[in-house]
Motif scaffolding. Structure first.
Motif, PDB file in Angstrom:
ATOM      1  N   ALA A  19       0.846  -1.197   0.000  1.00 49.91           N
ATOM      2  CA  ALA A  19       0.000   0.000   0.000  1.00 49.91           C
ATOM      3  C   ALA A  19       0.875   1.238   0.000  1.00 49.91           C
ATOM      4  CB  ALA A  19      -0.913   0.007   1.217  1.00 49.91           C
ATOM      5  N   ASN A  20       0.400   2.260  -0.674  1.00 53.45           N
ATOM      6  CA  ASN A  20       1.097   3.542  -0.714  1.00 53.45           C
ATOM      7  C   ASN A  20       0.071   4.660  -0.735  1.00 53.45           C
ATOM      8  OD1 ASN A  20       3.998   3.217  -0.718  1.00 53.45           O
ATOM      9  ND2 ASN A  20       3.743   2.117  -2.644  1.00 53.45           N
ATOM     10  N   ILE A  21       0.533   5.856  -0.455  1.00 53.26           N
ATOM     11  CA  ILE A  21      -0.318   7.035  -0.507  1.00 53.26           C
ATOM     12  C   ILE A  21      -0.210   7.612  -1.921  1.00 53.26           C
ATOM     13  CG2 ILE A  21      -0.799   9.322   0.439  1.00 53.26           C
ATOM     14  CD1 ILE A  21      -1.205   6.992   2.441  1.00 53.26           C
ATOM     15  N   ILE A  22      -1.330   7.636  -2.640  1.00 50.85           N
ATOM     16  CA  ILE A  22      -1.391   8.171  -3.994  1.00 50.85           C
ATOM     17  C   ILE A  22      -2.373   9.344  -3.980  1.00 50.85           C
ATOM     18  CG2 ILE A  22      -1.939   7.689  -6.412  1.00 50.85           C
ATOM     19  CD1 ILE A  22       0.383   5.958  -5.461  1.00 50.85           C
ATOM     20  N   ASP A  23      -1.906  10.511  -4.349  1.00 46.82           N
ATOM     21  CA  ASP A  23      -2.743  11.716  -4.352  1.00 46.82           C
ATOM     22  C   ASP A  23      -3.464  11.908  -3.012  1.00 46.82           C
ATOM     23  OD1 ASP A  23      -1.972  12.206  -6.979  1.00 46.82           O
ATOM     24  OD2 ASP A  23      -3.701  11.157  -7.818  1.00 46.82           O
ATOM     25  N   GLY A  24      -2.737  11.659  -1.914  1.00 49.33           N
ATOM     26  CA  GLY A  24      -3.279  11.876  -0.577  1.00 49.33           C
ATOM     27  C   GLY A  24      -4.212  10.789  -0.068  1.00 49.33           C
ATOM     28  N   LYS A  25      -4.350   9.696  -0.790  1.00 44.09           N
ATOM     29  CA  LYS A  25      -5.264   8.626  -0.397  1.00 44.09           C
ATOM     30  C   LYS A  25      -4.514   7.293  -0.359  1.00 44.09           C
ATOM     31  CE  LYS A  25      -9.845   6.990  -1.674  1.00 44.09           C
ATOM     32  NZ  LYS A  25     -10.912   7.096  -2.677  1.00 44.09           N
ATOM     33  N   ARG A  26      -4.760   6.503   0.694  1.00 43.05           N
ATOM     34  CA  ARG A  26      -4.105   5.187   0.810  1.00 43.05           C
ATOM     35  C   ARG A  26      -4.744   4.224  -0.184  1.00 43.05           C
ATOM     36  NH1 ARG A  26      -4.446   0.177   3.533  1.00 43.05           N
ATOM     37  NH2 ARG A  26      -2.432  -0.529   4.331  1.00 43.05           N
ATOM     38  N   ILE A  27      -3.905   3.643  -1.055  1.00 42.90           N
ATOM     39  CA  ILE A  27      -4.376   2.686  -2.050  1.00 42.90           C
ATOM     40  C   ILE A  27      -3.561   1.399  -1.904  1.00 42.90           C
ATOM     41  CG2 ILE A  27      -4.642   2.198  -4.519  1.00 42.90           C
ATOM     42  CD1 ILE A  27      -5.019   5.163  -4.988  1.00 42.90           C
ATOM     43  N   LEU A  78      -0.620   2.319 -14.639  1.00 47.50           N
ATOM     44  CA  LEU A  78       0.270   1.855 -15.686  1.00 47.50           C
ATOM     45  C   LEU A  78       1.056   0.671 -15.147  1.00 47.50           C
ATOM     46  CD1 LEU A  78       1.522   2.248 -18.515  1.00 47.50           C
ATOM     47  CD2 LEU A  78       3.215   3.746 -17.431  1.00 47.50           C
ATOM     48  N   LEU A  79       0.937  -0.461 -15.824  1.00 50.55           N
ATOM     49  CA  LEU A  79       1.719  -1.652 -15.515  1.00 50.55           C
ATOM     50  C   LEU A  79       2.868  -1.712 -16.506  1.00 50.55           C
ATOM     51  CD1 LEU A  79       2.318  -4.465 -14.282  1.00 50.55           C
ATOM     52  CD2 LEU A  79       0.658  -5.383 -15.905  1.00 50.55           C
ATOM     53  N   GLU A  80       4.079  -1.757 -15.993  1.00 52.79           N
ATOM     54  CA  GLU A  80       5.264  -1.841 -16.840  1.00 52.79           C
ATOM     55  C   GLU A  80       6.180  -2.939 -16.317  1.00 52.79           C
ATOM     56  OE1 GLU A  80       6.728   2.339 -18.303  1.00 52.79           O
ATOM     57  OE2 GLU A  80       6.298   2.424 -16.160  1.00 52.79           O
ATOM     58  N   CYS A  81       6.661  -3.776 -17.223  1.00 48.00           N
ATOM     59  CA  CYS A  81       7.650  -4.790 -16.879  1.00 48.00           C
ATOM     60  C   CYS A  81       8.873  -4.574 -17.757  1.00 48.00           C
ATOM     61  CB  CYS A  81       7.098  -6.195 -17.107  1.00 48.00           C
ATOM     62  SG  CYS A  81       5.738  -6.626 -16.015  1.00 48.00           S
ATOM     63  N   GLU A  82      10.024  -4.584 -17.134  1.00 45.64           N
ATOM     64  CA  GLU A  82      11.273  -4.370 -17.848  1.00 45.64           C
ATOM     65  C   GLU A  82      12.154  -5.602 -17.680  1.00 45.64           C
ATOM     66  OE1 GLU A  82      12.606  -1.030 -15.612  1.00 45.64           O
ATOM     67  OE2 GLU A  82      11.347   0.366 -16.708  1.00 45.64           O
ATOM     68  N   CYS A  97       8.718  -5.636 -12.538  1.00 48.19           N
ATOM     69  CA  CYS A  97       7.415  -5.071 -12.894  1.00 48.19           C
ATOM     70  C   CYS A  97       6.963  -4.090 -11.827  1.00 48.19           C
ATOM     71  CB  CYS A  97       6.368  -6.180 -13.037  1.00 48.19           C
ATOM     72  SG  CYS A  97       6.746  -7.382 -14.328  1.00 48.19           S
ATOM     73  N   LYS A  98       6.259  -3.054 -12.277  1.00 46.52           N
ATOM     74  CA  LYS A  98       5.743  -2.070 -11.325  1.00 46.52           C
ATOM     75  C   LYS A  98       4.405  -1.537 -11.814  1.00 46.52           C
ATOM     76  CE  LYS A  98       8.195   1.788 -13.437  1.00 46.52           C
ATOM     77  NZ  LYS A  98       9.143   2.868 -13.260  1.00 46.52           N
ATOM     78  N   VAL A  99       3.610  -1.110 -10.850  1.00 44.88           N
ATOM     79  CA  VAL A  99       2.346  -0.437 -11.137  1.00 44.88           C
ATOM     80  C   VAL A  99       2.451   0.963 -10.572  1.00 44.88           C
ATOM     81  CG1 VAL A  99      -0.143  -0.388 -10.722  1.00 44.88           C
ATOM     82  CG2 VAL A  99       1.012  -2.581 -11.060  1.00 44.88           C
ATOM     83  N   THR A 100       2.160   1.946 -11.416  1.00 41.72           N
ATOM     84  CA  THR A 100       2.127   3.334 -10.974  1.00 41.72           C
ATOM     85  C   THR A 100       0.746   3.912 -11.249  1.00 41.72           C
ATOM     86  OG1 THR A 100       2.980   4.098 -13.105  1.00 41.72           O
ATOM     87  CG2 THR A 100       4.595   3.737 -11.380  1.00 41.72           C
ATOM     88  N   ILE A 101       0.369   4.886 -10.446  1.00 41.98           N
ATOM     89  CA  ILE A 101      -0.875   5.631 -10.658  1.00 41.98           C
ATOM     90  C   ILE A 101      -0.500   7.106 -10.634  1.00 41.98           C
ATOM     91  CG2 ILE A 101      -3.146   6.232  -9.738  1.00 41.98           C
ATOM     92  CD1 ILE A 101      -3.344   3.411  -8.609  1.00 41.98           C
ATOM     93  N   ASN A 102      -0.848   7.811 -11.698  1.00 45.10           N
ATOM     94  CA  ASN A 102      -0.482   9.227 -11.832  1.00 45.10           C
ATOM     95  C   ASN A 102       1.019   9.439 -11.615  1.00 45.10           C
ATOM     96  OD1 ASN A 102      -3.179   9.745 -12.265  1.00 45.10           O
ATOM     97  ND2 ASN A 102      -3.564  10.444 -10.181  1.00 45.10           N
ATOM     98  N   GLY A 103       1.810   8.502 -12.116  1.00 47.40           N
ATOM     99  CA  GLY A 103       3.259   8.602 -12.011  1.00 47.40           C
ATOM    100  C   GLY A 103       3.825   8.277 -10.644  1.00 47.40           C
ATOM    101  N   GLN A 104       2.982   7.855  -9.712  1.00 44.80           N
ATOM    102  CA  GLN A 104       3.418   7.541  -8.355  1.00 44.80           C
ATOM    103  C   GLN A 104       3.443   6.027  -8.157  1.00 44.80           C
ATOM    104  OE1 GLN A 104       1.256  10.304  -5.497  1.00 44.80           O
ATOM    105  NE2 GLN A 104       0.262  10.773  -7.445  1.00 44.80           N
ATOM    106  N   ALA A 105       4.535   5.505  -7.602  1.00 45.70           N
ATOM    107  CA  ALA A 105       4.705   4.066  -7.423  1.00 45.70           C
ATOM    108  C   ALA A 105       3.680   3.499  -6.448  1.00 45.70           C
ATOM    109  CB  ALA A 105       6.108   3.772  -6.920  1.00 45.70           C
TER     110      ALA A 105
END
Length: 116
Positions: A19-27, A78-82, A97-105
């Motif tokens: 879980a991380n804080i994305i745009d001020g909200k815990r997701i 955005l799901l990206e795998c390198e 692989c990582k998932v970001t929302i609005n450029g935030q991990a």
């Protein structure tokens, strides 16, 4: 917390949730992987990505490597795998692989697609 390490097994899906804080909200984000997408071990590897314990999206690894946009309610993820740095003789694919929302991990993992 940093990226998790996932190692897939035949006919199983392995997951990591963070879980991380994305745009001020815990997701809560979940990243999963399976070495084969089809029944009886047919198909290419897949990566699954979801938020807040909802049904995750199943994305073929070839699409995830190019980057795949995913709708998460009112946000776009955005799901990206390198490719991971690996020995050229290695036959087991390893991807970061990582998932970001609005450029935030949101969630990330180093995935080894083992077929045993």
């Amino acid at each position: 917390m940093g990226p998790s390490i996932l190692v897939t097994e035949a006919l199983k899906i392995v997951c990591y949730t963070d879980a991380n804080i994305i745009d001020g909200k815990r997701i809560v984000g979940t990243l999963c992987a399976t070495p084969r997408s089809g029944f009886l071990s047919d198909g290419e590897p897949q990566v699954l990505a979801g938020v807040n314990y909802r049904q995750p999206f199943r994305i073929d690894l070839s699409k995830a490597t190019k980057g795949e946009q995913l709708p998460f309610g009112d946000k776009t993820g955005l799901l990206e795998c390198e490719p991971d740095e690996a020995d050229g003789a290695k036959s087991t694919p390893v991807k970061f692989c990582k998932v970001t929302i609005n450029g935030q991990a949101l969630v990330s993992a180093k995935i080894t697609f083992a077929y045993k």
